[in-house]
Design an enzyme around this catalytic site. Structure first.
Site, PDB file in Angstrom:
ATOM      1  NE  ARG A 154     -22.042  58.796  17.828  1.00 11.40           N
ATOM      2  CZ  ARG A 154     -21.358  57.976  18.680  1.00 11.40           C
ATOM      3  NH1 ARG A 154     -20.177  58.276  19.353  1.00 11.40           N
ATOM      4  NH2 ARG A 154     -21.816  56.745  18.622  1.00 11.40           N
ATOM      5  NE  ARG A 172     -20.101  55.168  16.031  1.00 16.48           N
ATOM      6  CZ  ARG A 172     -19.448  54.952  17.337  1.00 16.48           C
ATOM      7  NH1 ARG A 172     -18.825  55.900  17.564  1.00 16.48           N
ATOM      8  NH2 ARG A 172     -19.497  53.974  18.067  1.00 16.48           N
ATOM      9  NE  ARG A 215     -22.516  51.443  20.785  1.00 17.42           N
ATOM     10  CZ  ARG A 215     -22.700  52.801  20.237  1.00 17.42           C
ATOM     11  NH1 ARG A 215     -23.842  52.846  19.638  1.00 17.42           N
ATOM     12  NH2 ARG A 215     -21.880  53.542  20.497  1.00 17.42           N
ATOM     13  CE  LYS A 228     -15.832  55.394  24.985  1.00 17.57           C
ATOM     14  NZ  LYS A 228     -17.294  55.457  25.271  1.00 17.57           N
ATOM     15  NE  ARG A 232     -16.255  49.154  24.293  1.00 21.64           N
ATOM     16  CZ  ARG A 232     -15.843  50.270  23.551  1.00 21.64           C
ATOM     17  NH1 ARG A 232     -14.828  51.100  23.837  1.00 21.64           N
ATOM     18  NH2 ARG A 232     -16.845  50.961  22.837  1.00 21.64           N
TER      19      ARG A 232
END
Ligand code: AP5
Ligand code: MG
Length: 212
Positions: A126, A157, A168, A17, A92
């Site tokens: 990431r 992160r 998640r 996203k 969400r």
């Protein structure tokens, strides 16, 4: 292409996203609004909202609907949203989608689809740039430790630890997936194969937007 597009970009954690929203925002010259980025800003700056939600985000759970709706309404009231916007990671929950539907009519919902085993690898690898926000992946850095775009410092992160990523992904399945049916019933849902090179994903999104 239709003007003043109001786009929702959705998909599981790691679906791409943020990667696609920033490219699309540059292409269409409209803002990318990432509720995750806004929350991380509040956490970094230790605002009352940031202090309240830090533990929730660290655990991989969702922030309360009321807080999310308040920050989105605030952000959309800024003049740069007058010509359209891309919502990255909002709504969400079904509650958020229903509440938002009462205050804003969007043009389409782009849903990026990626298989679950790929998501885990994408998120744990990431790296994000502290200076320019560029999102990249360890596998494309070839041993480089700073940002390939601006040489800024890359960071991991807090919610990209394996256990949190798994949480998640399960929160996504239970709380977020139901919004897909909500938008499909409104004729707004467009599924895009997110498991292609980023430039090809962007091309498919552009084609879908051209058909609106
Ligand atoms: P948020 O920041 O939105 O996190 P997320 O939804 O978990 O999604 P990510 O940002 O992790 O993934 P992404 O889809 O943006 O993928 P990316 O482009 O980075 O939210 C964080 C938290 O905030 C939530 O857990 C929640 O607590 C809270 N929150 C936010 N919004 C909320 C809301 N509305 N309601 C309640 N709570 C909310 O890419 C990932 C990796 O894959 C990168 O390494 C990238 O380089 C790589 N990659 C991207 N595209 C490709 C590709 N095509 N091929 C190969 N690799 C790719
Ligand atoms: Mg993101």
């Amino acid at each position: 292409m239709k003007k003043n597009l109001k786009i929702v970009l959705t998909g599981a954690p790691g679906a791409g996203k943020g990667t696609q929203a920033s490219r699309l925002a540059a292409m269409l010259n409209i803002p990318q609004i990432s509720t995750g980025d806004i929350f991380r800003f509040h956490i970094r700056n230790q605002t009352p909202l940031g202090i309240k939600i830090k533990a929730i985000l660290d655990e991989g759970k969702l922030a309360p609907d009321n807080d999310v709706l308040a920050i989105v309404k605030d952000r959309l009231s800024l003049t740069d949203c007058n010509n359209g916007f891309i919502l990255d990671g909002f709504p969400r929950t079904l509650g958020q989608a229903q509440a938002f539907d009462k205050i804003c009519k969007i043009d389409c919902v782009i849903n990026l689809t990626v298989s679950e085993e790929k998501l885990l690898c994408r998120l744990t690898g990431r790296r994000t740039c502290k200076s320019c926000g560029n999102i990249c992946h360890l596998s494309s850095l070839n041993g480089k430790t700073d940002c390939p775009v601006c040489n800024g410092e890359l960071y991991i992160r807090d919610d990209d630890k394996v256990e949190t990523v798994q949480k998640r992904l399960s929160v996504y399945t239970i709380q977020t997936k139901p919004i897909l049916e909500f938008y499909e019933n409104k004729g707004l849902l467009v599924n895009i194969d997110g498991d292609q090179l980023p430039k090809n994903v962007l091309q498919d999104i552009e084609q879908a937007l051209n058909k609106l």
